[in-house]
Design a protein around this motif. Structure first.
Motif, PDB file in Angstrom:
ATOM      1  N   THR A   8       0.934  -1.311  -0.120  1.00 12.62           N
ATOM      2  CA  THR A   8      -0.025  -0.036   0.063  1.00 12.62           C
ATOM      3  C   THR A   8       0.791   1.187   0.017  1.00 12.62           C
ATOM      4  O   THR A   8       0.295   2.473  -0.155  1.00 12.62           O
ATOM      5  N   TYR A  11       1.015   3.937  -2.765  1.00 12.05           N
ATOM      6  CA  TYR A  11      -0.241   4.860  -2.879  1.00 12.05           C
ATOM      7  C   TYR A  11      -0.515   6.054  -2.067  1.00 12.05           C
ATOM      8  O   TYR A  11      -1.530   6.653  -1.695  1.00 12.05           O
ATOM      9  N   ILE A 273      -2.513   6.821   3.208  1.00 11.72           N
ATOM     10  CA  ILE A 273      -2.876   6.820   1.744  1.00 11.72           C
ATOM     11  C   ILE A 273      -4.090   7.888   1.808  1.00 11.72           C
ATOM     12  O   ILE A 273      -4.839   8.020   2.587  1.00 11.72           O
ATOM     13  N   ASN A 277      -6.366   8.619  -3.319  1.00  5.45           N
ATOM     14  CA  ASN A 277      -5.702   7.481  -3.948  1.00  5.45           C
ATOM     15  C   ASN A 277      -6.145   6.051  -3.315  1.00  5.45           C
ATOM     16  O   ASN A 277      -5.909   5.205  -3.833  1.00  5.45           O
ATOM     17  N   CYS A 281      -6.125   2.402  -4.948  1.00  7.18           N
ATOM     18  CA  CYS A 281      -5.366   1.238  -4.060  1.00  7.18           C
ATOM     19  C   CYS A 281      -6.076   0.153  -3.944  1.00  7.18           C
ATOM     20  O   CYS A 281      -5.649  -1.133  -4.156  1.00  7.18           O
TER      21      CYS A 281
END
Length: 335
Positions: A8, A11, A273, A277, A281
């Motif tokens: 992750t 992102y 994040i 985004n 993601c």
């Protein structure tokens, strides 16, 4: 082996232009709808004012989500800009920025931890705690978990009154709270000066609509039947984050209105994040991890879950009177 959290991180890049446009457009819609509703109501055209009040409530929820991202430091590239934006948004969201940032980060840190339910946004009792509680505590919890209190009276009380002095305010900073309350007072004074009591009623009506809608979101995301709860010795943060949060599968328009807060499992796993985004993601990682999706029909069904059953490992409704008696007898027989 690369973990889900590590994947992750690709992102987490912030984009100031997207962040600035998101806030600017949302604030413009909020203020445009507010002025329209105030003008229409002052002219006696309440029928046309109500849809504008709905728009105010919805954009208020979206501004809250943007402010929430600022609190995580994930919206703009610089922390100071996040803090300034979060504070300036506070009169529109009725949410003192630093105090709620502190409390919300506690929620993230202790997600799924039965020993730290004091940090949860909606409190949950276990079945055993409920059965062992005196009658007045049971009655109080039933009242608290009722639809009327949890989604109608409670949200309005929380945002209009309780957030003028929220919990942990002395830990998060009194100065920011004073700035927030001053900005809110100036907004209400401006509405009252131009439109009188009618204007304040329009504002309050939009607050009730927005607050009640907004509370439904975290409720469903953390109160579905097979949500994760455990004791600290039997859990990991990654498991609690992903399995203790659900994805709301309500469609693209809902995602737009709520700044992608629907993708809540990945948000809890990595709050760095940005909301702009988050959906991408989720879509690009979907299928590589266990994700719990909830649609409209199941979301409505989540209203029946009231207690956490540690033995069954799932949420359950309030027990019927006969079931309560039999379970208490069984518990007493084991003593």
């Amino acid at each position: 082996m690369t973990t889900l959290r590590q994947r992750t991180r690709a992102y987490t890049t912030r984009n100031n232009r997207i962040a600035g446009v998101s806030i600017g457009v949302t604030v413009a819609i909020y203020l445009g709808a507010l002025v329209s509703a105030l003008e229409l109501s002052q002219a006696g055209n309440w029928l046309a004012a109500v849809p504008m009040m709905v728009v105010i409530g919805v954009t208020g929820v979206r501004l809250y989500m943007l402010q929430h991202d600022c609190g995580h430091g994930s919206f703009f590239t610089r922390r100071k800009v996040n803090d300034i934006a979060g504070t300036l948004l506070s009169p529109f969201t009725l949410t003192p920025y630093k105090a709620i940032r502190y409390n919300h980060n506690q929620h993230h840190a202790h997600i799924g931890n039965l020993d730290r339910r004091d940090s949860t946004e909606i409190y949950v009792m276990t079945v055993e705690e409920y059965l062992a509680a005196p009658w007045w505590q049971k009655a109080g919890y039933r009242l608290y978990r009722s639809f009327t209190v949890l989604f109608l009276i409670g949200p309005t009380f929380l945002y209009v009154l309780r957030y003028r002095w929220p919990r942990n305010v002395m830990k998060s900073g009194l100065g920011n709270l004073l700035i927030h309350n001053t900005l809110l007072a100036l907004l209400l004074w401006a509405i009252w000066s131009a439109y009188g009591t009618t204007g304040l009623l329009v504002w309050l009506g939009s607050v009730v609509l927005g607050a009640s809608t907004g509370v439904l979101i975290p409720y469903v995301q953390h109160n579905f039947e097979d949500v994760f709860w455990s004791r600290p010795d039997d859990m990991t943060f990654d498991q609690a984050a992903v399995e203790g949060s659900a994805v709301l599968d309500f469609g693209a328009f809902f995602d737009l209105c709520t700044a992608n807060i629907a993708y809540h499992d990945l948000h809890h796993l990595n709050s760095n994040i940005p909301c702009y985004n988050l959906k991408r993601c989720y879509r690009e990682l979907e299928g590589t991890f266990r994700s719990r999706k909830i649609g409209f029909r199941e979301a409505i069904g989540c209203l029946r879950w009231k207690l956490w059953d540690e033995d069954a490992g799932r949420m359950t409704p309030f027990p019927r009177r006969g079931a309560v008696a039999s379970r208490q007898i069984e518990a007493n027989s084991t003593i």
